[in-house]
Design an enzyme around this catalytic site. Sequence first.
Site, short mmCIF file in Angstrom:
data_model
loop_
_atom_site.label_atom_id
_atom_site.label_comp_id
_atom_site.label_asym_id
_atom_site.label_seq_id
_atom_site.Cartn_x
_atom_site.Cartn_y
_atom_site.Cartn_z
N THR A 44 0.73 -1.27 -0.09
CA THR A 44 -0.13 -0.12 0.02
C THR A 44 0.97 1.28 -0.14
O THR A 44 2.03 1.17 0.24
CB THR A 44 -0.82 0.15 1.27
OG1 THR A 44 0.05 0.51 2.51
CG2 THR A 44 -1.46 -1.19 1.42
N ASP A 45 0.27 2.11 -0.40
CA ASP A 45 0.93 3.66 -0.15
C ASP A 45 0.68 3.90 1.37
O ASP A 45 -0.01 2.89 2.21
CB ASP A 45 0.07 4.80 -0.87
CG ASP A 45 1.23 5.86 -1.09
OD1 ASP A 45 2.31 6.08 -0.60
OD2 ASP A 45 1.00 6.89 -2.07
N ALA A 46 1.28 4.75 1.89
CA ALA A 46 1.33 5.08 3.49
C ALA A 46 -0.15 4.99 3.92
O ALA A 46 -0.87 6.03 3.48
CB ALA A 46 2.18 6.33 3.61
N LEU A 47 -0.42 4.33 4.88
CA LEU A 47 -1.81 4.36 5.48
C LEU A 47 -2.07 5.60 6.42
O LEU A 47 -3.25 5.54 6.74
CB LEU A 47 -2.24 2.87 6.16
CG LEU A 47 -2.24 1.85 4.98
CD1 LEU A 47 -2.42 0.51 5.95
CD2 LEU A 47 -3.11 1.99 3.89
#
Length: 607
Positions: free
Chosen positions: A313-316
Amino acid sequence: MRRFIVLLFSLIGLASCSPQPVTDADDVRHVLGQKLMLDFRYFCQDGTSASECKQAVTELPEALAEVLRQGHIGGVILFADNLETAPQIVSLIDEMQQVMHSAGLPPLFIAVDQEGGRVARLPASISTRFAGNMALGATYAAHGTTYAEQVAAGIAEELKLFGFNLNFAPTVDVNVNPDNPVINVRSYGEDAERVATLGQTTVASLQQYGIMSALKHFPGHGDTHVDSHTGLPRVDHDRATIDAVDLLPFRRIIASPTPPAMVMTAHIQYPQLDSTKFVATNGEPTIVPATMSRAILTGVLREQLGYEGIIVTDALDMAGIAHYFAPLEATVQTFRAGADIALMPYTLRTPQDIENFWQYFDGLIAAVKANRLDRHALQLSAQRIARLKAAYQLEQQAAVPRSERLAQLQQLPFPSLRQQEQELAQAAMTRIYDNGVLPLTQSHWQLVMPDTLRCHAFTAALRAQAPHITSTCLSLAALPAEEPWHDWPTDVPVIIGDITPHHSLAEMGGMDDLASWRERPSKEEQYAWVTDLLRVTDARQQPTVLVALRTPYVASRYRELADAALASYDYSAEETAEGELHSPSFRAIVHSLLTNEAPGQLPVSVD
């Protein structure tokens, strides 16, 4: 026991038979930990609140080492705050890897965003920044993939010496929106085929040198006007456009002989791919972002595009997710959607955060026990992670003695890479238009730059190449109260540098104090001021040149008023320990103004 778990998962990962189900508590904890990639950006043990903590982690505190051990954590991402000097970087990374080794746990993914250009975390004094993707796109017509290959190889060579093994690059978003606030020059351009070609070269070159590549931001962040760091963007392309533009680079690179080790998700809505709605934390029905969409991550990426690698994921903690999901729910939902690794799922800044993290972790375990997370899917994910770590020999990489790394790093920055950096900057220089004022031959130039650092960088470059030419520079970090152009001689050329969108405080280089930052005019205020200036210079036929230091689209704003416009796609400048300014792009700008040499071609459309 821990070494046995590692061996077990290695054997499972290499086996051709179906994976064994995740059963006992040790298995569950290990698998979940391997699926988490944390950031250790700041940490305060002195009672400072999490919101106020800005103590950069430059050496590993025992409290965070214990998180790595007890959580069986799979990876860590480092930021510019963590990276100061070559010995310090090597020591920090080695400390983390030794924690894992001593506990009998798999080595860590050590990740960084080192795209080049405006997204480069390593200090410029010990690394080579290069000019970035859109600059590479500008060189394509004349040089093909030559510079893309050289840049990726140079970045990989430096990263590996420090101990990194994963680069969150390249960005293969096709930038078709001039108002895109977050991608713009991070893209190779607006042509999907060219983006795919340059992206594939970058992936292959990074991975050839032993650095895993993470292709981003799937399914495409190129046509947005909202930054997913601050909101939830939406792309309303029809499916035909999605296939022909947004997905094309991902499809081509995934199907290439060197597919990316990872693909990073985008916190972005694609209603034509998934119009499912969820109830956000504020109670409003909201279309699910790609990061949480099984239809997109599993249906499109896995099944339609045939991707078999790691989905990260991109940063959550970005607003595109954090404003809509609590950390536990965000992690559960992205795992259910098909993501292998949750990046920055929980922020650790204080000892209290660590206590809360274990509650979060227990929540993940509870989700497995309640069958909200499928055990078979978790095992498949663990198998992919174990295979990738084995394929890139992370254990062997982490075992390179610290002394050996430090000896090699004494050569940094490599002169050959600095030379390539300068060549790229010059090859990318693009003449957007010229009404006949270039090259500049006048003996004095009036400069108008976005801030003091850019003033110094331009002045230093001009002094080095044309010491007979004098200059004065006005910084727009604060707009003048008066109209200074009335005092300028009418035969003096005016060179205006523009950074659109605005750059950050850190990028101002520390030469403008915090008061200047707080008082810095908005872009609209700057545009209005520059327009007033250009109306005056146009009326008295004073030669003016606009230099687009970031996105070239800004040239269309002044087309009727400025006599010429150039694009450099980069505004990087750094003060060296010797007090000199290192800025290949500003040297290239000055060279172009003096010679009218600008071999690059626009990789995007500018009216």
